[in-house]
Design an enzyme around this catalytic site. Structure first.
Site, PDB file in Angstrom:
ATOM      1  N   CYS A  45      -2.347   3.489   2.545  1.00  0.00           N
ATOM      2  CA  CYS A  45      -3.089   2.492   3.401  1.00  0.00           C
ATOM      3  C   CYS A  45      -4.226   3.227   4.178  1.00  0.00           C
ATOM      4  O   CYS A  45      -4.144   4.312   4.484  1.00  0.00           O
ATOM      5  CB  CYS A  45      -2.246   1.603   4.168  1.00  0.00           C
ATOM      6  SG  CYS A  45      -2.675   0.160   4.909  1.00  0.00           S
ATOM      7  N   ASP A  46      -4.839   2.087   4.842  1.00  0.00           N
ATOM      8  CA  ASP A  46      -6.060   2.755   5.647  1.00  0.00           C
ATOM      9  C   ASP A  46      -5.924   4.060   6.489  1.00  0.00           C
ATOM     10  O   ASP A  46      -6.743   4.947   6.263  1.00  0.00           O
ATOM     11  CB  ASP A  46      -6.765   1.797   6.512  1.00  0.00           C
ATOM     12  CG  ASP A  46      -6.947   0.590   5.752  1.00  0.00           C
ATOM     13  OD1 ASP A  46      -6.821   0.230   4.342  1.00  0.00           O
ATOM     14  OD2 ASP A  46      -7.636  -0.664   6.249  1.00  0.00           O
ATOM     15  N   CYS A  74       1.012  -1.075   0.067  1.00  0.00           N
ATOM     16  CA  CYS A  74       0.005   0.127   0.071  1.00  0.00           C
ATOM     17  C   CYS A  74       0.774   1.288   0.086  1.00  0.00           C
ATOM     18  O   CYS A  74       0.576   2.493  -0.597  1.00  0.00           O
ATOM     19  CB  CYS A  74      -0.696  -0.134   1.122  1.00  0.00           C
ATOM     20  SG  CYS A  74      -1.101  -1.577   2.165  1.00  0.00           S
ATOM     21  N   ASP A 130      -2.720  -2.324   7.699  1.00  0.00           N
ATOM     22  CA  ASP A 130      -3.700  -3.204   8.137  1.00  0.00           C
ATOM     23  C   ASP A 130      -3.774  -4.713   7.873  1.00  0.00           C
ATOM     24  O   ASP A 130      -3.988  -5.618   8.458  1.00  0.00           O
ATOM     25  CB  ASP A 130      -5.013  -2.552   8.041  1.00  0.00           C
ATOM     26  CG  ASP A 130      -5.275  -1.449   9.049  1.00  0.00           C
ATOM     27  OD1 ASP A 130      -4.206  -0.816   9.302  1.00  0.00           O
ATOM     28  OD2 ASP A 130      -6.349  -1.055   9.341  1.00  0.00           O
ATOM     29  N   CYS A 136      -5.260  -2.146  -1.105  1.00  0.00           N
ATOM     30  CA  CYS A 136      -6.323  -3.521  -1.230  1.00  0.00           C
ATOM     31  C   CYS A 136      -7.467  -2.915  -2.007  1.00  0.00           C
ATOM     32  O   CYS A 136      -8.165  -1.908  -1.969  1.00  0.00           O
ATOM     33  CB  CYS A 136      -6.761  -3.714   0.161  1.00  0.00           C
ATOM     34  SG  CYS A 136      -5.470  -4.451   1.336  1.00  0.00           S
ATOM     35  N   SER A 179     -12.274  -4.966   9.596  1.00  0.00           N
ATOM     36  CA  SER A 179     -12.004  -4.557   8.328  1.00  0.00           C
ATOM     37  C   SER A 179     -12.680  -4.043   7.201  1.00  0.00           C
ATOM     38  O   SER A 179     -13.847  -4.498   7.090  1.00  0.00           O
ATOM     39  CB  SER A 179     -10.842  -5.719   7.910  1.00  0.00           C
ATOM     40  OG  SER A 179     -10.479  -5.422   6.492  1.00  0.00           O
ATOM     41  N   GLU A 195      -9.035  -4.710  14.287  1.00  0.00           N
ATOM     42  CA  GLU A 195      -9.698  -4.974  13.281  1.00  0.00           C
ATOM     43  C   GLU A 195      -9.983  -6.593  13.376  1.00  0.00           C
ATOM     44  O   GLU A 195      -9.106  -7.231  13.665  1.00  0.00           O
ATOM     45  CB  GLU A 195      -9.476  -4.734  11.915  1.00  0.00           C
ATOM     46  CG  GLU A 195      -9.694  -3.278  11.522  1.00  0.00           C
ATOM     47  CD  GLU A 195      -9.044  -2.959  10.059  1.00  0.00           C
ATOM     48  OE1 GLU A 195      -8.476  -3.869   9.296  1.00  0.00           O
ATOM     49  OE2 GLU A 195      -9.395  -1.760   9.679  1.00  0.00           O
TER      50      GLU A 195
END
Ligand code: FES
Length: 558
Positions: free
Chosen positions: A123-124, A50, A82, A195, A473, A447
């Site tokens: 990423c997240d 990511c 994550d 993702c 998630s 998560e």
């Protein structure tokens, strides 16, 4: 000290002699001393797909900034993946990384007095962290999303990160060979990018675009697409325009812009994490935006996107149908978006969308018409009841049904789900209760992707439900309720549930209830005590001390 609403210009001379000397030392020229300085915050990091390409994208961003007569200065902040931390203790560090990203960008830009800031994120937690920083700093600023990943493939089947976790469930259930298990793991992730489903990274990327904080279709260009490089190079001109017009982030991050962001989250089937993050980002921006506001948006915005995790398609497929901009245009035409919100192009949402082609409902199957939605209201529902007096977040696409009633199977932590699954103790009709995984108890509100994927892989996805004071998630699907607040560690009733208690999850009437009397709960409370945290120092200790309830976004600066 006045931090907010900066008034900066493109010719802001450096006057501090020590700063000037140091800037000459890094190679700037006398001419550069007259130019605006733009901090470019990269979350680049070699260790995950990511973030692995973000330093490279930052170099393109810097080039665009320099070509437009400004000085671009790259600095770095952290990025925790994550995908890699899910299912192990590292997950406790993931949500805290959001606030560390926010704090570190605020710190550098505030200290170095940069005229503008551009965050390159993947990423997240990168996106909400950077958005919180931009909101706090309130100066010309924008984001560039690193882009979605391509799908992997094994034996003709498309794969992504969630396929790896689901393969584990199949392994437990004995429905996959060792060779095929290895084949899935080795081929699920083909290279750079976030993702690929409408998981948390793509959720946050789509919604920050809807908020007006990125150039159009930043969320849609895949990481390795030429459009991503072109976007990075175009950032400089956009930043120059923001500086010339003194458009600051809080001019963009208005109450209506938050509504636009959550509208896109609902329409596109986004992650439950968006709830947590937008509560926190709103606080950073000084906007009143609560769980009630999110439920109101869910009530009026149908789910219309057939995207993973519960649907068929991946984010990379969106490019062919016009991307998130095409979805936004449709939502605007249908009166669901505010068109008058300012964006980083210096134009409004409606002006940006004017030239965008409309969705072609005859030739694409990813986005459904509002007249025939996948679900008539949003898939994110805020539930209340004696198990969640401050609220909980359910992700219910409708495929799982809208109501679940079953007996509790209590897991004191995430690991117990896998243990019970392997022993065959998780049976159809059960509500799996995973507790001590909240913001303070987890800590860091981990998560539960490993348990949900393992449940799916074991073929129990349609016959059990799961509730937790942890998070889910963006890759999770199934009948799941997270963010149960107050969490067990803060004395929430989720900590008092016993095996066999009857639990109702009703996503139509927004109820989360354990059928145990108040007197019985009071009796059980007499025997309850919080868990002793093993974290006595360091970042998680600070987090436990400072973090707020999930119903307030898990902010650390209340
Ligand atoms: Fe980084 Fe999914 S793990 S985007």
């Amino acid at each position: 000290m006045e931090l907010n609403k900066f008034s900066r210009t493109l010719t802001q001379e450096v006057t501090n002699p020590a700063a000037k000397a140091m800037l000459y030392g890094i190679g700037l020229t006398t001419e550069d001393m007259q130019k605006a300085q733009i901090g470019i915050a990269s979350t680049g990091y070699e260790g995950n797909t990511c973030n692995m390409h973000l330093n490279g994208l930052s170099v393109h961003v810097k080039k665009g900034v320099q070509e437009n007569g400004m000085v671009g200065l790259i600095f770095h902040t952290i990025g925790v993946s994550d995908g890699m931390t899910n299912g192990n203790n590292g997950m406790s560090y993931s949500l805290p990384s959001r606030d560390l990203i926010a704090d570190s960008i605020e710190d550098v830009v505030g200290a170095q007095w940069y005229d503008g800031v551009i965050a390159v994120v993947g990423c997240d937690k990168n996106m909400p962290g950077a958005m919180m920083a931009l909101a706090r700093l309130n100066r010309p600023g924008m984001l560039v999303y690193g882009g979605t990943i391509k799908t992997g493939e094994y034996k003709g089947k498309k794969l992504d990160i969630v396929s790896a976790f689901e393969a584990l469930g199949q392994k437990f259930a004995g429905t996959i060979t060792d060779e095929d298990y290895e084949g899935v793991i080795k081929n699920a992730i083909p290279g750079a990018g976030a993702c690929g489903g409408m998981y948390t990274a793509n959720t946050m990327a789509s919604s920050m675009e809807a908020m007006g904080l990125t150039l159009p279709n930043s969320s849609t260009y895949p990481a390795t697409h030429e459009g991503k490089k072109a976007e990075c190079l175009a950032i400089g001109a956009a930043m120059k325009n923001l500086l010339e017009k003194n458009i600051c982030t809080r001019d963009i991050m208005t109450r209506k812009a938050f509504e636009n962001a959550m509208t896109v989250v609902m329409a596109m089937g986004g992650s439950t994490n968006a709830v947590l993050h937008y509560l926190a980002i709103a606080r950073a921006a000084g906007i009143e935006f609560t769980l009630t506001d999110i439920q109101d948006i869910s009530d009026r915005v149908p789910l219309i996107s057939d995207l993973k995790p519960s649907g068929k398609y991946y984010m990379e497929d969106m490019l062919a149908i016009g991307g998130v901009q095409a979805v936004m245009k449709y939502l605007l035409q249908e009166g669901l978006l505010h068109g008058d919100c300012m964006t980083v192009t210096g134009k409004t949402i409606a002006e940006n969308l004017a030239e965008i082609p409309s969705l072609d409902f005859d030739n694409q199957k990813i986005i459904y018409p509002l007249s025939n939605p996948l679900k008539a209201s949003g898939h994110l529902q805020i539930l209340y009841g004696n198990l969640a007096t401050e609220g909980a977040v359910a992700k219910i696409t409708g495929k799982e049904g809208l109501k679940f009633e079953g007996t509790a199977k209590v897991c004191e932590c995430e690991e117990e789900v896998i243990e019970f699954l392997q022993k065959g103790e998780i049976k159809p009709g059960m509500v799996i209760v995973i507790r001590n995984e909240g913001p303070k108890g987890g800590p860091g509100m981990p998560e539960m992707l490993k348990p949900t994927s393992a449940i799916m892989g074991a073929g129990l996805g349609n016959s059990v439900a799961m509730i937790t004071d942890g998070r889910f998630s963006g890759g999770t699907h199934g009948f799941v309720v997270g963010h149960v607040s107050p969490e067990a560690q803060s004395g929430g009733n989720i900590g008092l549930v016993k095996d066999g208690d009857l639990i109702t999850i009703d996503a139509e009437n927004n109820i989360l209830q354990v059928h145990v009397s108040d007197d019985e709960l009071a009796e059980r409370r007499k025997l309850w005590k919080p868990i002793e945290s093993p974290f006595k120092q360091g970042v998680l200790r600070k987090y436990i001390k400072n973090v707020s309830s999930a119903s307030l976004g898990c902010v650390t600066d209340l």
